[in-house]
Design an enzyme around this catalytic site. Structure first.
Site: not given
Length: 462
Positions: A162, A287
């Protein structure tokens, strides 16, 4: 300017990314027009050979057809020229082949067959070639994952369920798990090939009426010549449940690669930092505006393209319910589907091979994350130990749960909370608790499981 004029002039007109960005030369070569034409000619040659053997057409005609049924003689440009007039690609191919055959051999081309006998069987040859490439790369990836599993058999890390810390596991387990899944794809492809790589020479609606009494013999002999399985029954097309299974199998492979990619990307998050894909700091740029970025672009591309591959399942499944003995709705769709699914699957497999091989495990961060929850990942072990020593399992679960919640709320180490609990300390000494809180000694049979996976998969023969 018409498309054919542009192509003839040599002007490049790449539109789809698989033409210039995605795909390997090896797989592109399978699905380029030249090879598709070559396969259609190969089917026509096999048909003529089988019919001559069975006395349906003259032996000399079959020999001439087999000699000329190749792109060495039948040029793609000529087929396209004829298709402009006929508006039918198979008829154009037949006429182009007939033009280069000497004597009256051309009159015996395509005898008793229908277009999709040729197209579908040729597609099976293309799919067979594609499967061979994909199988080879699956084996490469599986073996790389097994090597990684061996290397990291004892690299203890936090298991997560989870998205939350659970109990310790190892990176060897993760790599071995992926290797076993890749191997299952090899099993599936091997088992499915007899349904997928099939041939069909059954005529206009599958009854072999134009072929006469020897129709079944021709049908089976063509399959034998081409190294394919003859379909048991058909109408005008090979039934599309077979092709849908093929596309679905490639989508399954893509989703396994997606799963690997999701885990790598998650583990490369700055705050986790356990895994990192290869990055060349001397040249590579992450980037256009953030100079510091080192992004998992390889695995992001794998995940992104897996979505495209998955979407092709829907298109191919829609080709299953054709009208009666067939309609043409599958044809235009499959000109896109087959090439795309094969080229993209091969592409992301190639990326995965390189990406996993160069994948870095940052052991310092792995160690740090083991202690991130201040011992909470050892709660199960304490509970089980208390139960073994006489405290009821349910009682032990509740006591340790309360201690864990207290440790979480007070931001303290679980060990300190347990030391303060009188019920716990009735069963465990301080020294024993110290050892029980060591995550590296609570990995169960992980190393043995990894060894079993490696032994089992490396001994497999395909």
């Amino acid at each position: 300017m018409e498309l054919n004029q542009i192509i003839k002039s040599g002007e490049k007109m790449a539109v789809h990314p698989i033409d210039y960005r995605y795909g390997t030369p090896e797989m592109r070569k399978v699905w380029e027009e030249e090879n598709k034409l070559e396969k259609m000619l190969k089917v026509e040659a096999a048909l003529a050979k089988a019919q001559a053997e069975l006395g349906l057409i003259p032996k000399e005609a079959a020999e001439e057809i087999n000699k000329k049924a190749s792109t060495k003689y039948v040029k793609l440009e000529r087929v396209k020229e004829i298709e402009k007039q006929t508006k039918h690609d198979v008829v154009a191919m037949i006429r182009a082949l007939a033009e280069v055959c000497e004597g009256n051999a051309g009159e015996y081309i395509h005898f008793g067959a229908t277009s999709n006998d040729i197209v579908d069987t040729a597609n099976s040859l293309l799919i067979k070639e594609s499967i061979e490439i994909i199988e080879d790369k699956l084996k490469q990836l599986r073996d790389i994952l097994l090597d990684k599993a061996e290397e990291h058999k004892y690299t203890v890390c936090v298991g997560r369920t989870h998205g939350q810390h659970a109990i310790p596991t190892t990176y060897g387990m993760r790599f071995a798990l992926w290797a076993a899944e890749i191997d299952r794809h090899l099993e599936r492809l091997k088992e499915a090939k007899k349904r997928i790589c099939v041939s069909m020479i059954t005529g206009a609606v599958g009854t072999m009426a134009a072929m006469g009494e020897k129709g079944l013999e021709v049908h089976k002999r063509v399959a034998e010549i081409l190294g394919l399985e003859p379909v048991l029954i058909s109408n005008q097309v090979i039934q599309r449940d077979r092709h849908a299974e093929f596309v679905f199998l490639l989508a399954l492979i893509a989703q396994t690669l997606n799963k690997i990619g999701v885990t790598v990307r998650s583990m490369q998050r700055t705050e986790i930092g356990e895994l990192e894909e290869e990055f060349d700091p001397t040249k590579q740029t992450g980037s256009s505006t953030m100079p510091h970025k080192r992004n998992p672009i390889t695995f992001e591309q794998i995940c992104g393209l897996s979505r495209v591959i998955k979407s092709l399942c829907i298109a191919e499944m829609d080709n299953i319910p054709l009208w009666e003995e067939r309609d043409l709705t599958n044809s235009s769709a499959e000109r896109c589907i087959f090439a795309e699914v094969c080229v993209l699957t091969d592409h992301i497999l190639t990326l995965a091979i390189k990406g996993v091989k160069k994948l870095k495990v940052n052991k310092e961060n792995v160690e740090r994350n083991l202690e991130l929850t201040k011992g909470l990942i050892m709660a199960e072990r304490i509970m089980i130990e208390l139960a073994k020593r006489g405290m009821g399992r349910q009682t032990a679960h509740e006591i340790v749960r309360q201690c864990a919640m207290k440790a979480y709320e007070e931001k303290r180490h679980l060990k300190d909370i347990l030391l303060e609990n009188e019920e716990v300390m009735k069963y465990i000494t301080k020294e024993e608790l110290e050892e029980l809180m060591n995550p590296k000694t609570y990995i169960g049979l992980a190393p043995q499981i990894v060894d079993e996976v490696i032994k089992t998969l490396k001994n497999k023969k395909y």
